[in-house]
Structures are given as structure tokens and as C-alpha cells.
Design a protein around this motif. Structure first.
Motif, PDB file in Angstrom:
ATOM      1  N   THR A  20       0.829  -1.063  -0.042  1.00 54.59           N
ATOM      2  CA  THR A  20      -0.018  -0.109   0.047  1.00 54.59           C
ATOM      3  C   THR A  20       0.877   1.148  -0.089  1.00 54.59           C
ATOM      4  N   ALA A  21       1.771   1.120   0.762  1.00 52.82           N
ATOM      5  CA  ALA A  21       2.643   2.501   0.977  1.00 52.82           C
ATOM      6  C   ALA A  21       3.484   2.502  -0.584  1.00 52.82           C
ATOM      7  N   ALA A  22       3.846   1.507  -1.112  1.00 56.39           N
ATOM      8  CA  ALA A  22       4.616   1.410  -2.112  1.00 56.39           C
ATOM      9  C   ALA A  22       3.732   2.091  -3.251  1.00 56.39           C
ATOM     10  N   ARG A  23       2.347   1.624  -3.370  1.00 54.57           N
ATOM     11  CA  ARG A  23       1.468   2.181  -4.148  1.00 54.57           C
ATOM     12  C   ARG A  23       1.280   3.756  -4.231  1.00 54.57           C
ATOM     13  N   VAL A  24       1.286   4.144  -2.844  1.00 54.56           N
ATOM     14  CA  VAL A  24       0.781   5.490  -2.533  1.00 54.56           C
ATOM     15  C   VAL A  24       2.117   6.174  -3.103  1.00 54.56           C
ATOM     16  N   GLU A  25       3.500   5.700  -2.810  1.00 61.24           N
ATOM     17  CA  GLU A  25       4.551   6.378  -3.155  1.00 61.24           C
ATOM     18  C   GLU A  25       4.594   6.676  -4.879  1.00 61.24           C
ATOM     19  N   ARG A  29       4.320   9.837  -7.128  1.00 62.34           N
ATOM     20  CA  ARG A  29       5.568  10.377  -8.032  1.00 62.34           C
ATOM     21  C   ARG A  29       4.873  10.589  -9.493  1.00 62.34           C
ATOM     22  N   VAL A  30       3.870   9.838  -9.993  1.00 57.84           N
ATOM     23  CA  VAL A  30       2.993   9.865 -11.152  1.00 57.84           C
ATOM     24  C   VAL A  30       2.387  11.371 -11.219  1.00 57.84           C
ATOM     25  N   ALA A  31       1.584  11.689  -9.774  1.00 54.50           N
ATOM     26  CA  ALA A  31       1.037  12.926  -9.900  1.00 54.50           C
ATOM     27  C   ALA A  31       1.952  14.102  -9.970  1.00 54.50           C
ATOM     28  N   GLU A  32       3.234  14.048  -9.454  1.00 57.26           N
ATOM     29  CA  GLU A  32       4.324  15.162  -9.343  1.00 57.26           C
ATOM     30  C   GLU A  32       4.801  15.476 -10.886  1.00 57.26           C
ATOM     31  N   GLU A  33       4.898  14.224 -11.385  1.00 52.63           N
ATOM     32  CA  GLU A  33       5.286  14.404 -13.031  1.00 52.63           C
ATOM     33  C   GLU A  33       4.227  14.866 -13.820  1.00 52.63           C
ATOM     34  N   ARG A  34       3.050  14.432 -13.695  1.00 51.93           N
ATOM     35  CA  ARG A  34       1.908  15.052 -14.406  1.00 51.93           C
ATOM     36  C   ARG A  34       1.776  16.467 -14.068  1.00 51.93           C
ATOM     37  N   TRP A  35       1.828  16.927 -13.072  1.00 48.55           N
ATOM     38  CA  TRP A  35       1.818  18.422 -12.516  1.00 48.55           C
ATOM     39  C   TRP A  35       2.790  19.094 -13.167  1.00 48.55           C
ATOM     40  N   SER A  36       4.220  18.621 -13.119  1.00 45.78           N
ATOM     41  CA  SER A  36       5.189  19.528 -13.663  1.00 45.78           C
ATOM     42  C   SER A  36       4.835  19.510 -15.630  1.00 45.78           C
ATOM     43  N   ALA A  37       4.392  18.442 -16.020  1.00 43.42           N
ATOM     44  CA  ALA A  37       4.117  18.384 -17.306  1.00 43.42           C
ATOM     45  C   ALA A  37       2.802  19.673 -17.691  1.00 43.42           C
ATOM     46  N   LEU A  38       1.910  19.480 -16.955  1.00 43.04           N
ATOM     47  CA  LEU A  38       0.902  20.495 -16.915  1.00 43.04           C
ATOM     48  C   LEU A  38       1.386  21.794 -16.728  1.00 43.04           C
ATOM     49  N   GLU A  39       2.236  22.133 -15.592  1.00 46.75           N
ATOM     50  CA  GLU A  39       3.010  23.438 -15.774  1.00 46.75           C
ATOM     51  C   GLU A  39       3.672  23.936 -17.114  1.00 46.75           C
ATOM     52  N   TYR A  40       4.337  23.052 -17.477  1.00 48.95           N
ATOM     53  CA  TYR A  40       5.120  23.289 -18.760  1.00 48.95           C
ATOM     54  C   TYR A  40       4.372  23.464 -19.767  1.00 48.95           C
ATOM     55  N   ARG A  41       3.188  22.807 -20.033  1.00 43.07           N
ATOM     56  CA  ARG A  41       2.088  23.104 -21.148  1.00 43.07           C
ATOM     57  C   ARG A  41       1.642  24.610 -20.954  1.00 43.07           C
ATOM     58  N   LEU A  42       1.019  24.862 -19.588  1.00 43.98           N
ATOM     59  CA  LEU A  42       0.588  26.010 -19.125  1.00 43.98           C
ATOM     60  C   LEU A  42       1.515  27.242 -19.583  1.00 43.98           C
ATOM     61  N   LYS A  43       2.830  27.159 -19.278  1.00 43.27           N
ATOM     62  CA  LYS A  43       3.926  28.142 -19.668  1.00 43.27           C
ATOM     63  C   LYS A  43       3.796  28.321 -21.226  1.00 43.27           C
ATOM     64  N   LEU A  44       3.917  27.180 -22.048  1.00 44.91           N
ATOM     65  CA  LEU A  44       3.724  27.335 -23.529  1.00 44.91           C
ATOM     66  C   LEU A  44       2.557  28.074 -23.886  1.00 44.91           C
ATOM     67  N   ILE A  45       1.422  27.439 -23.439  1.00 47.10           N
ATOM     68  CA  ILE A  45       0.429  28.100 -23.962  1.00 47.10           C
ATOM     69  C   ILE A  45       0.048  29.614 -23.551  1.00 47.10           C
TER      70      ILE A  45
END
Length: 81
Positions: A20-25, A29-45
Motif C-alpha cells: 500500500t505504501a509503495a503504491r501510494v508513493e 510520483r506520477v502525480a508530481e510528473e503530471r503536475w510538472s508536465a501540466l505546468e510546462y504546457r501552461l507556460k507554453l500556452i
């Protein structure tokens, strides 16, 4: 020696694994990567919108300058006649 070292087999048979802890971690990590990708795209837009806004204002000023030039031409022709 400890009892664990005397036993045969893998240490993973004796050490607990918290899935469970490994799945949460992993999800964090996936959420952080998605958030950084979203921020990058928003900067481009945002950069694209800034460029488009500059072009729009350039067009507006161009039309205004054209209309003022036409008005000035009409006034000059009226004065010259």
C-alpha cells in the motif's frame, strides 16, 4: 548469529513489504510528473497567448493608423481645394 541469517531462502520471505505504501508513493510520483508536465504546457500556452495578443494589438494599431491617415488625407485635400 541471528535467526534470520541461519534460515535458508530469500530475505524477502522474512521482511515485510508494504504494498500500500509503495503504491501510494508511486501514485505521488506520477502525480508530481503530471503536475510538472501540466505546468510546462501552461507556460507554453501562456507564451503563445502573449505573442498572439501582441499581434492582435499590432493589427489594431495598424487599422487605427490607416484610418487616421485616410482622415488626414481627406482633410488635406479639403484644405488644398
Amino acid at each position: 548469529m541471528t535467526g534470520r541469517r541461519d534460515a535458508a531462502g530469500s530475505r524477502y520471505l522474512y521482511d515485510s513489504f508494504d504494498a500500500t505504501a509503495a503504491r501510494v508513493e508511486a501514485n505521488e510520483r506520477v502525480a508530481e510528473e503530471r503536475w510538472s508536465a501540466l505546468e510546462y504546457r501552461l507556460k507554453l500556452i501562456e507564451a503563445t497567448l502573449d505573442r498572439m495578443e501582441k499581434r492582435l494589438w499590432l493589427g489594431v494599431y495598424g487599422v487605427a493608423a490607416f484610418l487616421l491617415a485616410q482622415g488626414a488625407e481627406v482633410l488635406l485635400r479639403a484644405i488644398i481645394k
